[in-house]
Design a protein around this motif. Structure first.
Motif, short mmCIF file in Angstrom:
data_model
loop_
_atom_site.label_atom_id
_atom_site.label_comp_id
_atom_site.label_asym_id
_atom_site.label_seq_id
_atom_site.Cartn_x
_atom_site.Cartn_y
_atom_site.Cartn_z
N UNK A 131 5.43 36.77 6.79
CA UNK A 131 4.96 35.53 7.42
C UNK A 131 4.42 34.56 6.37
N UNK A 132 3.76 35.09 5.35
CA UNK A 132 3.21 34.24 4.29
C UNK A 132 4.28 33.72 3.33
N UNK A 133 5.52 34.18 3.52
CA UNK A 133 6.62 33.70 2.69
C UNK A 133 6.66 34.28 1.29
N UNK A 134 6.10 35.47 1.12
CA UNK A 134 6.14 36.11 -0.19
C UNK A 134 7.56 36.61 -0.44
N UNK A 135 8.21 36.12 -1.49
CA UNK A 135 9.59 36.54 -1.75
C UNK A 135 9.68 38.05 -1.98
N UNK A 136 10.74 38.67 -1.50
CA UNK A 136 10.90 40.12 -1.65
C UNK A 136 10.81 40.61 -3.09
N UNK A 137 11.41 39.86 -4.02
CA UNK A 137 11.35 40.31 -5.42
C UNK A 137 9.93 40.29 -5.96
N UNK A 143 13.55 38.45 -15.31
CA UNK A 143 13.95 39.70 -15.94
C UNK A 143 12.85 40.76 -15.91
N UNK A 144 11.63 40.38 -15.57
CA UNK A 144 10.50 41.31 -15.57
C UNK A 144 10.68 42.42 -14.56
N UNK A 145 11.30 42.13 -13.43
CA UNK A 145 11.50 43.15 -12.40
C UNK A 145 12.39 44.28 -12.93
N UNK A 146 13.45 43.94 -13.60
CA UNK A 146 14.31 44.98 -14.19
C UNK A 146 13.55 45.80 -15.23
N UNK A 147 12.74 45.13 -16.02
CA UNK A 147 11.92 45.82 -17.01
C UNK A 147 10.97 46.81 -16.33
N UNK A 148 10.31 46.36 -15.27
CA UNK A 148 9.37 47.23 -14.55
C UNK A 148 10.08 48.43 -13.92
#
Length: 122
Positions: free
Chosen positions: A41-47, A94-99
């Motif tokens: 609802x708050x619109x926080x993107x899934x990534x 690219x941080x998501x892939x790193x994590x």
């Protein structure tokens, strides 16, 4: 992460990501599901949610070896401050892939206890 336009898919994905992390419950509570809906609802993107979950978990996993053991995470709300931090100061794409890579490496360390006897990937 799944389609961000479908609320049920968003909630299911957030909850699944949460319970698959080290030191989290095997099942999400009603409060966890409520918070996942609230993030939608708050619109926080899934990534961004996934980045927050991985970053929060990784911060716990890479603590110094002589630091006292932390108690298990009991709620998705544990990650809310990290998600809010990332909303205020977004990480590079690219941080998501790193994590993802770092959490796999950290979770493979022998100090981590598997959540289930049926899973060898933790």
């Amino acid at each position: 992460m799944s389609d961000a336009t479908d609320p049920a898919a968003y909630v299911a994905t957030v909850v699944t990501l949460y319970v698959e992390l080290p030191d989290t419950p095997l099942r999400a509570s009603g409060s966890d599901q409520w918070l996942a809906r609230r993030l939608y609802v708050d619109g926080v993107p899934p990534h961004l949610v996934e980045t927050g979950l991985l970053l929060g978990s990784l911060r716990r996993l890479i603590r110094p070896a002589d630091a006292p053991r932390l108690s298990p995470i009991r709620s998705l709300a544990y990650f809310r401050p990290v998600i809010d931090e990332l909303r205020a100061h977004p990480a590079p794409e690219s941080y998501l892939d790193y994590l993802r890579l770092k959490i796999r490496q950290a979770a493979a360390l022998p100090v981590n206890i598997p959540k289930s006897t049926f899973s060898d990937d933790r």
